[in-house]
Design a protein around this motif. Structure first.
Motif, short mmCIF file in Angstrom:
data_model
loop_
_atom_site.label_atom_id
_atom_site.label_comp_id
_atom_site.label_asym_id
_atom_site.label_seq_id
_atom_site.Cartn_x
_atom_site.Cartn_y
_atom_site.Cartn_z
N ARG A 71 62.64 46.28 66.22
CA ARG A 71 62.11 47.09 65.12
C ARG A 71 61.73 46.23 63.92
O ARG A 71 61.06 46.70 62.99
N ASP A 72 62.17 44.98 63.92
CA ASP A 72 61.85 44.02 62.87
C ASP A 72 60.65 43.19 63.34
O ASP A 72 60.79 42.23 64.09
N ALA A 73 59.46 43.57 62.91
CA ALA A 73 58.23 42.94 63.40
C ALA A 73 58.16 41.47 63.04
O ALA A 73 57.75 40.63 63.87
N LYS A 74 58.57 41.11 61.83
CA LYS A 74 58.45 39.71 61.40
C LYS A 74 59.40 38.80 62.19
O LYS A 74 59.00 37.72 62.62
N THR A 76 60.63 39.38 65.16
CA THR A 76 60.14 39.35 66.53
C THR A 76 59.00 38.34 66.67
O THR A 76 59.00 37.50 67.59
N ALA A 77 58.03 38.39 65.77
CA ALA A 77 56.90 37.47 65.82
C ALA A 77 57.36 36.03 65.64
O ALA A 77 56.82 35.11 66.29
N MET A 113 57.49 51.88 68.46
CA MET A 113 57.14 50.82 67.50
C MET A 113 57.69 49.47 67.94
O MET A 113 57.05 48.43 67.72
N HIS A 117 55.51 46.14 68.27
CA HIS A 117 55.85 44.87 67.63
C HIS A 117 55.83 43.72 68.63
O HIS A 117 55.35 42.62 68.33
N ASP A 120 52.22 43.01 69.55
CA ASP A 120 51.51 42.37 68.45
C ASP A 120 51.93 40.91 68.32
O ASP A 120 51.11 40.04 67.98
N ALA A 121 53.21 40.63 68.60
CA ALA A 121 53.67 39.23 68.61
C ALA A 121 52.96 38.45 69.70
O ALA A 121 52.57 37.29 69.51
#
Length: 355
Positions: A71-74, A76-77, A113, A117, A120-121
């Motif tokens: 849930r933490d996109a940053k 994860t990326a 979501m 994420h 998107d990563a």
């Protein structure tokens, strides 16, 4: 010709990232990939149960893992950028029906979501060439007419878990068409469920609930004894995931949804599974409910596995009765002192050797 085992030459040295590697299926998959020679990394929350297979099999010594919430996109990326994987298996999820009623927002946040994420990563990580997203057999709009679902059947979901996984399939399709295909990433989804096997201590799952009860000499309460599910040993869908990744690496046109489940003539009710599990375990009483209780759950669910057989050469190796026997033998030997990792490796070797 049907595939008999993974291609060791393909996996040797491959950088592979497994999300959800601390979970039941993720731990088994990570062990198998390591056995094949892959450089395995993991992204997941900490194990949710005690005991758990990740710890018992000492996977922290095998997998370069990071504790991270998808849930933490940053975050994860960032992990994708650090690991630079070539192949991704996305298994991280809120994976249970009944808890999805207790916290539907968490279920949608993780499964919808969270999947966005991860994809998107991948979009921002140029090393990735193939990704398999594990969804579930419950993504289909289930009218319970007794028809085995083919991959083109309409998606849907009554409970929040099923709906969230159907929605994640739409996220997969959107990212594939909008971004990843043009970036040279083959993205496929794998639909399977009701996996059984040693090392599962999840709550609200039939075999783990049975193990908890029977190991203490307690009676297992069975809510829906007549429900039908596509039961299979955990190695069956994992073999499907592995072969799917191998195939789409060279043939991105086959980056499509695939069902992985038992054959049409291998049908077991919950009651059948419990009775055979008790026999295989050597003990275990059960109380079968006369009336259904609790929130809605599908009564009848089955998958058509024809597409996986024809296009991937993947079909079931162990029938359900054998899967139950292998599973209960794992627990019985573990309680007798056998090492969990050794038991998993023995099952994997036996599965690979099966015709």
């Amino acid at each position: 010709m049907a595939a008999t085992k993974p291609n060791t030459g393909f996996w040797a040295g491959k950088r592979v990232l497994v999300t959800g590697h601390t979970g039941f299926k993720g731990a088994w998959l990570s062990l198998w990939l390591h056995r094949l020679g892959a450089q395995v990394s993991g992204l997941s929350l900490a194990p949710k149960t005690d005991p758990n297979l990740f710890s018992l099999a000492h996977l922290d010594d095998t997998v370069a893992h990071q504790i991270c919430d998808i849930r933490d996109a940053k975050s994860t990326a960032k992990i994708f950028a650090e690991f630079q994987p070539e192949v991704v298996f996305h298994l991280a999820a809120q994976a249970l029906v009944r808890p999805s009623y207790d916290d539907p927002l968490e279920t949608f946040a993780i499964n919808v979501m969270g999947t966005a994420h991860v994809l998107d990563a991948i979009r921002r990580t140029h090393s990735v060439a193939a990704c398999v997203v594990a969804t579930t057999d419950k993504v289909y709009r289930n009218t319970e007419h007794g028809i085995a679902f083919e991959e083109q059947a309409p998606l849907g979901g009554h409970d929040p878990y099923s709906a969230s996984k159907a929605a994640s399939e739409m996220v997969v399709e959107s990212y594939a068409k909008s971004f990843l295909a043009e970036h040279g990433v083959a993205l496929a989804s794998a639909r399977a469920g009701n996996a059984i096997g040693g090392g599962d201590w999840s709550q609200e799952r039939l075999i783990p609930d049975a193990i908890r009860a029977w190991s203490k000499g307690s009676c297992l309460d069975v809510r829906r004894p007549n429900a039908v599910r596509p039961w299979q040993h955990v190695l069956e869908p994992l073999f499907g995931y592995i072969k799917l990744a191998e195939v789409i690496w060279d043939n991105p046109n086959l980056a499509q949804p695939f069902n992985f489940g038992p054959n049409a003539d291998d049908v077991f009710t919950v009651r059948n599974v419990v009775e055979q599990a008790s026999t295989a375990f050597g003990k275990g009483d059960a109380e079968f409910a006369q009336f259904e209780t609790g929130p809605h759950e599908a009564h009848l669910l089955s998958l058509d596995n024809t597409k996986a057989k024809k296009k991937l050469g993947v079909g079931p190796k162990w029938r359900t009765d054998e899967a139950i026997s292998v599973t209960m033998n794992w627990y019985r030997r573990h309680f007798d002192g056998a090492d969990a990792r050794d038991l998993c490796m023995a099952d994997i070797a036996a599965y690979e050797a099966a015709a």
